[in-house]
Design a protein around this motif. Structure first.
Motif, PDB file in Angstrom:
ATOM      1  N   LYS A  54       0.933  -1.201   0.041  1.00 16.92           N
ATOM      2  CA  LYS A  54       0.190   0.019   0.072  1.00 16.92           C
ATOM      3  C   LYS A  54       0.710   1.212   0.026  1.00 16.92           C
ATOM      4  O   LYS A  54       1.949   1.400   0.598  1.00 16.92           O
ATOM      5  N   ILE A  55       0.521   2.155  -0.642  1.00 19.57           N
ATOM      6  CA  ILE A  55       1.077   3.451  -0.927  1.00 19.57           C
ATOM      7  C   ILE A  55       0.269   4.443  -0.374  1.00 19.57           C
ATOM      8  O   ILE A  55      -0.815   4.470  -0.426  1.00 19.57           O
ATOM      9  N   THR A  56       0.984   5.483   0.698  1.00 17.59           N
ATOM     10  CA  THR A  56       0.223   6.399   1.296  1.00 17.59           C
ATOM     11  C   THR A  56      -0.500   7.454   0.343  1.00 17.59           C
ATOM     12  O   THR A  56       0.290   7.561  -0.719  1.00 17.59           O
ATOM     13  N   PRO A  57      -1.537   8.222   0.759  1.00 17.56           N
ATOM     14  CA  PRO A  57      -2.236   9.045  -0.180  1.00 17.56           C
ATOM     15  C   PRO A  57      -1.294  10.308  -0.539  1.00 17.56           C
ATOM     16  O   PRO A  57      -1.223  10.837  -1.661  1.00 17.56           O
ATOM     17  N   ASP A  67       6.744   0.800  -7.730  1.00 16.68           N
ATOM     18  CA  ASP A  67       6.628  -0.552  -8.067  1.00 16.68           C
ATOM     19  C   ASP A  67       7.300  -1.414  -7.230  1.00 16.68           C
ATOM     20  O   ASP A  67       8.421  -2.201  -7.475  1.00 16.68           O
ATOM     21  N   LEU A  68       6.739  -1.219  -5.988  1.00 18.55           N
ATOM     22  CA  LEU A  68       7.655  -2.247  -4.895  1.00 18.55           C
ATOM     23  C   LEU A  68       7.243  -3.794  -5.163  1.00 18.55           C
ATOM     24  O   LEU A  68       5.866  -4.166  -5.656  1.00 18.55           O
ATOM     25  N   PRO A  69       8.078  -4.791  -4.801  1.00 16.41           N
ATOM     26  CA  PRO A  69       7.605  -6.131  -4.832  1.00 16.41           C
ATOM     27  C   PRO A  69       6.466  -6.505  -3.765  1.00 16.41           C
ATOM     28  O   PRO A  69       6.306  -5.741  -2.893  1.00 16.41           O
ATOM     29  N   ALA A  70       5.590  -7.470  -4.111  1.00 17.53           N
ATOM     30  CA  ALA A  70       4.481  -7.618  -3.335  1.00 17.53           C
ATOM     31  C   ALA A  70       4.946  -8.182  -2.028  1.00 17.53           C
ATOM     32  O   ALA A  70       4.132  -7.732  -0.927  1.00 17.53           O
ATOM     33  N   ASP A  73       8.693  -5.409   2.657  1.00 11.73           N
ATOM     34  CA  ASP A  73       8.623  -5.311   4.221  1.00 11.73           C
ATOM     35  C   ASP A  73       9.112  -3.799   4.690  1.00 11.73           C
ATOM     36  O   ASP A  73      10.546  -3.737   4.567  1.00 11.73           O
ATOM     37  N   GLU A  74       8.192  -2.808   4.797  1.00 15.18           N
ATOM     38  CA  GLU A  74       8.548  -1.543   4.985  1.00 15.18           C
ATOM     39  C   GLU A  74       9.321  -1.631   6.385  1.00 15.18           C
ATOM     40  O   GLU A  74      10.350  -0.952   6.351  1.00 15.18           O
ATOM     41  N   ARG A  75       8.990  -2.415   7.395  1.00 10.25           N
ATOM     42  CA  ARG A  75       9.787  -2.333   8.764  1.00 10.25           C
ATOM     43  C   ARG A  75      10.988  -2.734   8.158  1.00 10.25           C
ATOM     44  O   ARG A  75      12.061  -2.359   9.067  1.00 10.25           O
ATOM     45  N   TYR A  78      13.203  -0.180   6.751  1.00  6.47           N
ATOM     46  CA  TYR A  78      13.365   1.037   7.625  1.00  6.47           C
ATOM     47  C   TYR A  78      14.746   0.543   8.544  1.00  6.47           C
ATOM     48  O   TYR A  78      15.511   1.304   8.984  1.00  6.47           O
ATOM     49  N   ARG A  79      14.421  -0.770   9.275  1.00  9.04           N
ATOM     50  CA  ARG A  79      15.516  -1.100  10.068  1.00  9.04           C
ATOM     51  C   ARG A  79      16.936  -1.249   9.510  1.00  9.04           C
ATOM     52  O   ARG A  79      17.999  -0.741   9.949  1.00  9.04           O
ATOM     53  N   LYS A  80      16.691  -1.848   8.202  1.00  8.11           N
ATOM     54  CA  LYS A  80      18.173  -1.756   7.410  1.00  8.11           C
ATOM     55  C   LYS A  80      18.709  -0.452   7.283  1.00  8.11           C
ATOM     56  O   LYS A  80      20.133  -0.085   7.427  1.00  8.11           O
ATOM     57  N   TYR A  81      17.737   0.390   6.913  1.00  5.30           N
ATOM     58  CA  TYR A  81      18.290   2.123   6.718  1.00  5.30           C
ATOM     59  C   TYR A  81      18.855   2.317   8.050  1.00  5.30           C
ATOM     60  O   TYR A  81      19.771   3.054   7.983  1.00  5.30           O
ATOM     61  N   LEU A  82      18.123   2.294   8.891  1.00 10.05           N
ATOM     62  CA  LEU A  82      18.695   2.975  10.482  1.00 10.05           C
ATOM     63  C   LEU A  82      19.958   2.185  10.790  1.00 10.05           C
ATOM     64  O   LEU A  82      20.821   2.789  11.321  1.00 10.05           O
TER      65      LEU A  82
END
Length: 87
Positions: A54-57, A67-70, A73-75, A78-82
């Protein structure tokens, strides 16, 4: 763009309608524009293939298809980014 006239009556909870009218006034749009925007967004989202994240409004309004894969995993992303940032 052609405007259609609806001949039927919509039934909306009066409290919800009051809140919608307040929001429309705050955003300086009329209720018809607000309802049309909601319906357009609903139809466009329903027409898109399912399975994408899902993409935010807000991001959707930017007009960018990520075009994110199905299985994205956003979390986890984000964990990897941090982890990379603060390592």
């Amino acid at each position: 763009m052609q405007k259609a006239i609806i001949m039927n009556t919509l039934q909306i909870d009066s409290v919800l309608l009051d809140e919608a009218l307040k929001m429309a006034k705050q955003k300086n749009i009329d209720l018809s524009q607000m309802v049309e925007s909601f319906i357009r967004n609903f139809v466009e989202r329903s027409a898109k293939p399912q399975g994408k994240s899902k993409i935010t409004p807000y991001v959707s309004r930017l007009g960018i298809d990520l075009d994110l894969p199905a299985d994205f995993d956003e979390r986890e992303a984000y964990r990897k980014y941090l982890e990379e940032k603060y390592g």
